[in-house]
Design a protein around this motif. Structure first.
Motif, PDB file in Angstrom:
ATOM      1  N   THR A  14      70.379  41.643  86.043  1.00 25.45           N
ATOM      2  CA  THR A  14      70.518  41.005  87.665  1.00 25.45           C
ATOM      3  C   THR A  14      69.743  40.086  87.544  1.00 25.45           C
ATOM      4  OG1 THR A  14      70.460  41.895  89.743  1.00 25.45           O
ATOM      5  CG2 THR A  14      68.687  42.425  88.813  1.00 25.45           C
ATOM      6  N   GLY A  15      70.417  38.752  88.460  1.00 29.28           N
ATOM      7  CA  GLY A  15      69.592  37.730  88.511  1.00 29.28           C
ATOM      8  C   GLY A  15      69.283  36.806  87.402  1.00 29.28           C
ATOM      9  N   SER A  16      70.160  37.105  86.088  1.00 32.01           N
ATOM     10  CA  SER A  16      70.007  36.286  84.933  1.00 32.01           C
ATOM     11  C   SER A  16      70.817  34.924  85.249  1.00 32.01           C
ATOM     12  CB  SER A  16      70.282  37.216  83.924  1.00 32.01           C
ATOM     13  OG  SER A  16      71.786  37.383  83.956  1.00 32.01           O
ATOM     14  N   ASP A 132      70.556  35.188  79.602  1.00 33.28           N
ATOM     15  CA  ASP A 132      69.016  35.640  79.334  1.00 33.28           C
ATOM     16  C   ASP A 132      68.016  34.909  80.421  1.00 33.28           C
ATOM     17  OD1 ASP A 132      67.363  37.312  78.255  1.00 33.28           O
ATOM     18  OD2 ASP A 132      66.751  36.476  76.627  1.00 33.28           O
ATOM     19  N   ALA A 133      67.334  35.622  80.890  1.00 31.77           N
ATOM     20  CA  ALA A 133      66.055  34.799  81.783  1.00 31.77           C
ATOM     21  C   ALA A 133      64.903  35.762  81.788  1.00 31.77           C
ATOM     22  CB  ALA A 133      66.708  34.684  83.335  1.00 31.77           C
ATOM     23  N   ARG A 138      64.346  36.511  87.263  1.00 34.49           N
ATOM     24  CA  ARG A 138      65.260  37.526  87.740  1.00 34.49           C
ATOM     25  C   ARG A 138      64.810  38.378  89.014  1.00 34.49           C
ATOM     26  NH1 ARG A 138      66.807  41.330  85.308  1.00 34.49           N
ATOM     27  NH2 ARG A 138      65.099  41.542  83.575  1.00 34.49           N
ATOM     28  N   ARG A 141      65.072  35.981  92.061  1.00 31.22           N
ATOM     29  CA  ARG A 141      66.391  35.647  92.466  1.00 31.22           C
ATOM     30  C   ARG A 141      66.985  36.814  93.129  1.00 31.22           C
ATOM     31  NH1 ARG A 141      68.479  33.345  86.990  1.00 31.22           N
ATOM     32  NH2 ARG A 141      67.531  31.364  86.905  1.00 31.22           N
ATOM     33  N   ARG A 142      66.881  38.089  92.711  1.00 32.65           N
ATOM     34  CA  ARG A 142      67.146  39.141  93.340  1.00 32.65           C
ATOM     35  C   ARG A 142      66.599  39.281  94.552  1.00 32.65           C
ATOM     36  NH1 ARG A 142      69.874  44.104  91.158  1.00 32.65           N
ATOM     37  NH2 ARG A 142      70.037  45.419  93.015  1.00 32.65           N
ATOM     38  N   HIS A 169      67.749  48.501  83.277  1.00 28.90           N
ATOM     39  CA  HIS A 169      67.760  47.342  82.494  1.00 28.90           C
ATOM     40  C   HIS A 169      67.315  47.448  81.124  1.00 28.90           C
ATOM     41  CE1 HIS A 169      67.975  43.042  81.876  1.00 28.90           C
ATOM     42  NE2 HIS A 169      66.976  43.157  81.125  1.00 28.90           N
TER      43      HIS A 169
END
Ligand code: UZR
Ligand code: MG
Length: 211
Positions: A14-16, A132-133, A138, A141-142, A169
């Motif tokens: 999520t958020g990657s 990938d991040a 992440r 961002r989420r 995750h």
């Protein structure tokens, strides 16, 4: 369209930035030749459960997804037939009554947190990407997305992240990196990776046209 379509999987936490990568690739092609399928659309139908029961569902677990239907739809598209893509209702936490009719295309992008977790889905894909991040990026961002777009509170996002999103995750999403052909760091910002993908896809399309 005469040949089997090219199927590209775009996975990542999520958020990657996986949705951004998938869309950036999508926009480089004519809409007649490419389709984007989000795994989110294939969250299981939960209409038999009460709203309270639906809130208890673990949406970051492989079992939350109707991969049988997603697989069937990819097979249909691969054999040149259209599909009725389901529409997921995030407010009601279940499948809506709407569907989106999708005709077969040359390129299919499948995007979602757990698309590389199912061997049957992996076997359908010609190219597998893992975006990938770092986890701190992440979660930031989420947080922003869930607060701005989904009306959540800071507390609820943090609580959900630490209790469910993070452990799932680590258990299910991160391990699928091993199945990727390409790992894309800094997702949506990575122009080089996106351009490489677009070039590669164009080459495959041209090769298929010659065959
Ligand atoms: P991305 N999700 C919801 O918040 N509500 C739902 O009804 C269904 C899914 C979230 C899901 C997951 N988790 O982390 C995220 N939760 O959507 C995956 N909780 O989407 O990769 O775009 O972040
Ligand atoms: Mg997304």
């Amino acid at each position: 369209m005469s040949n089997k379509p090219i199927v590209i999987g775009v996975a990542g936490g999520t958020g990657s930035g996986k949705t951004t990568v998938a869309k950036e690739i999508f926009y480089q092609f004519n809409e007649q030749s490419i389709v984007l399928i989000e795994q989110d659309a294939y969250y299981k139908d939960q209409s038999h459960l009460s709203f309270e029961e639906r809130l208890e569902t673990n949406y970051d677990h492989p079992l939350a997804f109707d991969n049988d239907l997603l697989l069937e739809h990819l097979q249909l598209l691969s054999s040149g037939r259209g599909i009725n893509k389901p529409v997921y209702d995030y407010k009601e936490h279940t499948r809506s009554n709407d569907v989106i009719v999708i005709e077969p295309k040359d390129v299919i992008i499948v995007e979602g947190i757990l698309i590389l977790e199912d061997e049957r889905l992996r076997d359908m894909m010609d190219i597998k990407l893992f975006v990938d991040a770092d986890a701190d990026i992440r979660i930031i961002r989420r947080l922003v997305r869930d607060i701005e777009d989904r009306g959540r509170s800071i507390e609820s996002v943090i609580d959900q992240y630490t209790s469910v999103v993070r452990p799932m995750h680590l258990q299910f999403i991160e391990p699928t990196k091993r199945y990727a052909d390409v790992i894309v760091p800094e997702g949506g910002q990575n122009r080089v990776a996106i351009d490489l993908m677009v070039t590669k896809i164009r080459t495959i399309i041209e090769e298929k046209a010659i065959l």
